[in-house]
Design a protein around this motif. Structure first.
Motif, mmCIF file in Angstrom:
data_model
loop_
_atom_site.group_PDB
_atom_site.id
_atom_site.type_symbol
_atom_site.label_atom_id
_atom_site.label_comp_id
_atom_site.label_asym_id
_atom_site.label_seq_id
_atom_site.Cartn_x
_atom_site.Cartn_y
_atom_site.Cartn_z
ATOM 1 N N MET A 1 105.471 114.165 1.263
ATOM 2 C CA MET A 1 106.142 113.859 2.521
ATOM 3 C C MET A 1 105.833 114.947 3.543
ATOM 4 S SD MET A 1 109.869 112.223 1.621
ATOM 5 C CE MET A 1 110.578 113.570 0.646
ATOM 6 N N ASN A 2 105.538 114.522 4.749
ATOM 7 C CA ASN A 2 105.245 115.449 5.843
ATOM 8 C C ASN A 2 106.289 115.250 6.934
ATOM 9 O OD1 ASN A 2 104.046 117.134 7.736
ATOM 10 N ND2 ASN A 2 102.670 115.507 8.454
ATOM 11 N N ILE A 3 107.518 115.611 6.613
ATOM 12 C CA ILE A 3 108.623 115.355 7.535
ATOM 13 C C ILE A 3 108.695 116.453 8.580
ATOM 14 C CG2 ILE A 3 111.137 115.147 7.700
ATOM 15 C CD1 ILE A 3 111.003 114.137 4.768
ATOM 16 N N ARG A 4 108.827 116.044 9.837
ATOM 17 C CA ARG A 4 108.926 117.009 10.927
ATOM 18 C C ARG A 4 110.306 116.983 11.572
ATOM 19 N NH1 ARG A 4 103.993 117.858 13.376
ATOM 20 N NH2 ARG A 4 105.169 119.281 14.713
ATOM 21 N N ALA A 5 110.958 115.835 11.506
ATOM 22 C CA ALA A 5 112.261 115.701 12.156
ATOM 23 C C ALA A 5 113.200 114.890 11.282
ATOM 24 C CB ALA A 5 112.114 115.020 13.520
ATOM 25 N N LEU A 6 114.475 115.218 11.379
ATOM 26 C CA LEU A 6 115.522 114.462 10.704
ATOM 27 C C LEU A 6 116.445 113.884 11.768
ATOM 28 C CD1 LEU A 6 116.377 117.135 8.013
ATOM 29 C CD2 LEU A 6 115.387 114.908 7.529
ATOM 30 N N VAL A 7 116.719 112.601 11.655
ATOM 31 C CA VAL A 7 117.683 111.981 12.577
ATOM 32 C C VAL A 7 118.859 111.464 11.759
ATOM 33 C CG1 VAL A 7 115.975 111.450 14.359
ATOM 34 C CG2 VAL A 7 116.464 109.744 12.589
ATOM 35 N N PHE A 8 120.049 111.626 12.310
ATOM 36 C CA PHE A 8 121.276 111.410 11.541
ATOM 37 C C PHE A 8 122.158 110.345 12.159
ATOM 38 C CE2 PHE A 8 121.152 115.039 8.645
ATOM 39 C CZ PHE A 8 120.160 115.819 9.242
ATOM 40 N N GLY A 188 109.204 102.215 8.937
ATOM 41 C CA GLY A 188 108.287 103.235 8.444
ATOM 42 C C GLY A 188 108.874 104.628 8.357
ATOM 43 N N LEU A 189 110.165 104.769 8.668
ATOM 44 C CA LEU A 189 110.782 106.092 8.557
ATOM 45 C C LEU A 189 111.071 106.413 7.093
ATOM 46 C CD1 LEU A 189 111.491 105.155 11.574
ATOM 47 C CD2 LEU A 189 113.368 106.795 11.439
ATOM 48 N N ARG A 190 111.109 107.683 6.782
ATOM 49 C CA ARG A 190 111.635 108.152 5.502
ATOM 50 C C ARG A 190 113.154 108.058 5.549
ATOM 51 N NH1 ARG A 190 107.860 108.866 1.459
ATOM 52 N NH2 ARG A 190 105.896 109.608 2.396
ATOM 53 N N THR A 191 113.782 107.992 4.374
ATOM 54 C CA THR A 191 115.235 107.816 4.391
ATOM 55 C C THR A 191 115.937 108.719 3.377
ATOM 56 O OG1 THR A 191 115.033 105.911 2.881
ATOM 57 C CG2 THR A 191 115.179 105.431 5.237
ATOM 58 N N ALA A 192 117.098 109.186 3.780
ATOM 59 C CA ALA A 192 117.967 109.993 2.914
ATOM 60 C C ALA A 192 119.359 109.353 2.910
ATOM 61 C CB ALA A 192 118.055 111.429 3.434
ATOM 62 N N TYR A 193 119.820 108.995 1.750
ATOM 63 C CA TYR A 193 121.164 108.433 1.612
ATOM 64 C C TYR A 193 122.163 109.556 1.361
ATOM 65 C CZ TYR A 193 125.136 105.897 -0.345
ATOM 66 O OH TYR A 193 126.392 105.403 -0.584
ATOM 67 N N ALA A 215 116.055 104.741 -1.205
ATOM 68 C CA ALA A 215 115.871 105.896 -0.308
ATOM 69 C C ALA A 215 114.957 106.930 -0.966
ATOM 70 C CB ALA A 215 117.224 106.519 0.024
ATOM 71 N N ASP A 216 114.318 107.757 -0.146
ATOM 72 C CA ASP A 216 113.478 108.825 -0.689
ATOM 73 C C ASP A 216 114.316 109.844 -1.432
ATOM 74 O OD1 ASP A 216 110.734 108.253 0.408
ATOM 75 O OD2 ASP A 216 111.897 108.223 2.257
ATOM 76 N N VAL A 217 115.554 110.017 -0.967
ATOM 77 C CA VAL A 217 116.430 110.983 -1.607
ATOM 78 C C VAL A 217 117.875 110.516 -1.419
ATOM 79 C CG1 VAL A 217 116.313 112.415 0.491
ATOM 80 C CG2 VAL A 217 117.129 113.433 -1.622
ATOM 81 N N SER A 218 118.700 110.742 -2.425
ATOM 82 C CA SER A 218 120.134 110.480 -2.316
ATOM 83 C C SER A 218 120.862 111.788 -2.581
ATOM 84 C CB SER A 218 120.589 109.436 -3.350
ATOM 85 O OG SER A 218 120.099 108.155 -3.019
ATOM 86 N N VAL A 219 121.812 112.108 -1.712
ATOM 87 C CA VAL A 219 122.530 113.376 -1.835
ATOM 88 C C VAL A 219 124.011 113.137 -1.580
ATOM 89 C CG1 VAL A 219 120.573 114.838 -1.128
ATOM 90 C CG2 VAL A 219 122.145 113.904 0.620
ATOM 91 N N ALA A 220 124.817 114.143 -1.940
ATOM 92 C CA ALA A 220 126.264 114.039 -1.738
ATOM 93 C C ALA A 220 126.746 114.879 -0.567
ATOM 94 C CB ALA A 220 126.991 114.454 -3.015
ATOM 95 N N ASP A 227 119.034 121.662 0.441
ATOM 96 C CA ASP A 227 118.468 122.145 -0.825
ATOM 97 C C ASP A 227 117.190 121.385 -1.166
ATOM 98 O OD1 ASP A 227 120.627 123.853 -1.141
ATOM 99 O OD2 ASP A 227 121.711 122.532 -2.512
ATOM 100 N N HIS A 228 117.271 120.062 -1.062
ATOM 101 C CA HIS A 228 116.121 119.207 -1.402
ATOM 102 C C HIS A 228 114.918 119.483 -0.512
ATOM 103 C CE1 HIS A 228 116.702 116.028 -4.408
ATOM 104 N NE2 HIS A 228 117.994 116.228 -4.210
#
Lengths: 231, 231
Positions: A1-8, A188-193, A215-220, A227-228
């Motif tokens: 993954m080449n993530i540059r930005a996170l949107v929430f 086409g976005l990456r996703t984090a749950y 999702a690419d990652v699931s977190v609490a 951390d991820h």
């Protein structure tokens, strides 16, 4: 993954809308079950947005949608004589919600490595007010308002990537709602749950899943997301 | 004055574009006078914007306008064989400019009392990158790009007030350029003139005025602006 930005996503993912809205209902309206009222108010949210998305309503911001559903609910709850000033103040409850305890520490860590922005159905003014209130350290506020399309519509997700000057796959959407993530993924976005079991309170019947296998990652928490992604 | 938000011109007002651009020209292009090249590049800026404003060009962002004028200038300056990678890197020089020494301390103080946002002709991605590089603590990034109109056009100033949920007179525009302030004032915004005598270098023939009698306030730094507005 080449993530540059996170949107929430913001409501439920970054801030606890239920406690904050209930707090102001309790303060401003007598003799109603504040949590039940908050839940009922929130339950009008998606149907309202859908009326805009289907074109039955012109572009209408969240303050206006909240106000219309508030007026209906006050009548239903037997307090139809609630004064104008109180109604206006209640609509602003959605501007001053508190973050979940992990939100600010997680965002601060993620901000060191990535561009971080809201991507909310709240309008810009609401999100700016909320960031001030809650100390959310956004690099910038992105909102459905900027695209004239509420989330679910691809314009919101693709518009966010475009404004950030990035390809969709360089942007990760983080949300506590699997449908928001599914729509982002379809663009086409990456996703984090983000698992937020308290979003609807501790007695909610419908509980969110503990993870989203798509999702690419699931977190609490947002600190666990940091951390991820920054390990 | 009942000011709720401050919006800032960025190039020249908050950051020192000339030193930053000249630094990258010196690093990446041999045998040209870096400051003269930076000045020549900047001098193409307003004519480029005006072509968009007059409708001779469709909406074109600053990276694209900078690239077109760069290509012409490299030929004029006798370095037409400058490689593609260097040209792309030079365009990004405008994303990583340093703040004037008073900018970050002034913005930090103003942020405690007001909403602070950029209001620049730079596009959102450029402004987000610049904020990261320079540590500019915007509450949100506002850009001409969001309105499809460069500054000078009323849509930019009125759009900023609208997105912030404010009346024009609740917003103060701060800029080192009297024409920017005049256009903001014509839309009903409050104005703050920031004297930046070094914008075009210490040997510039045309010097900016030390104050703007039409502005609500004239200052020599953003810390002085904070003194005025938070006293």
């Amino acid at each position: 993954m080449n993530i540059r930005a996170l949107v929430f996503d913001v409501f439920g993912t970054v801030v606890d809308w239920r406690s904050g809205v209930a707090r102001d209902i309790r303060r401003l309206v007598s003799d109603v079950d504040a949590e039940a009222f908050a839940d009922a108010w929130r339950s009008q949210y998606l149907p309202s947005l859908d009326r805009v998305r289907r074109g039955e309503l012109p572009w209408t911001n969240l303050d206006e949608l909240h106000r219309a559903s508030l007026d209906e609910l006050l009548a239903e709850y037997g307090v139809p004589d609630t004064p104008e000033g109180v109604r206006a103040e209640l609509v602003l409850a959605w501007h001053r919600l508190d973050p979940w305890p992990d939100s600010v520490p997680g965002l601060e860590r993620l901000k060191k490595r990535f561009v971080i922005a809201s991507l909310s159905n709240g309008h810009v003014a609401l999100l700016v007010n909320m960031a001030k209130h809650a100390g959310l350290p956004w690099d910038t506020v992105l909102s459905a308002e900027l695209f004239g399309h509420y989330k679910g519509d691809p314009e919101a997700y693709l518009g966010a990537a475009r404004l950030l000057g990035l390809q969709p796959e360089q942007v990760m959407m983080a949300a506590a709602h699997v449908d928001d993530l599914a729509a982002a993924r379809a663009c086409g976005l990456r996703t984090a749950y983000v698992h937020r079991p308290q979003e609807y309170g501790s007695k909610a019947v419908l509980r969110p899943p503990s993870n989203d296998p798509k999702a690419d990652v699931s977190v609490a928490s947002l600190t666990e997301l940091a951390d991820h992604l920054t390990a």
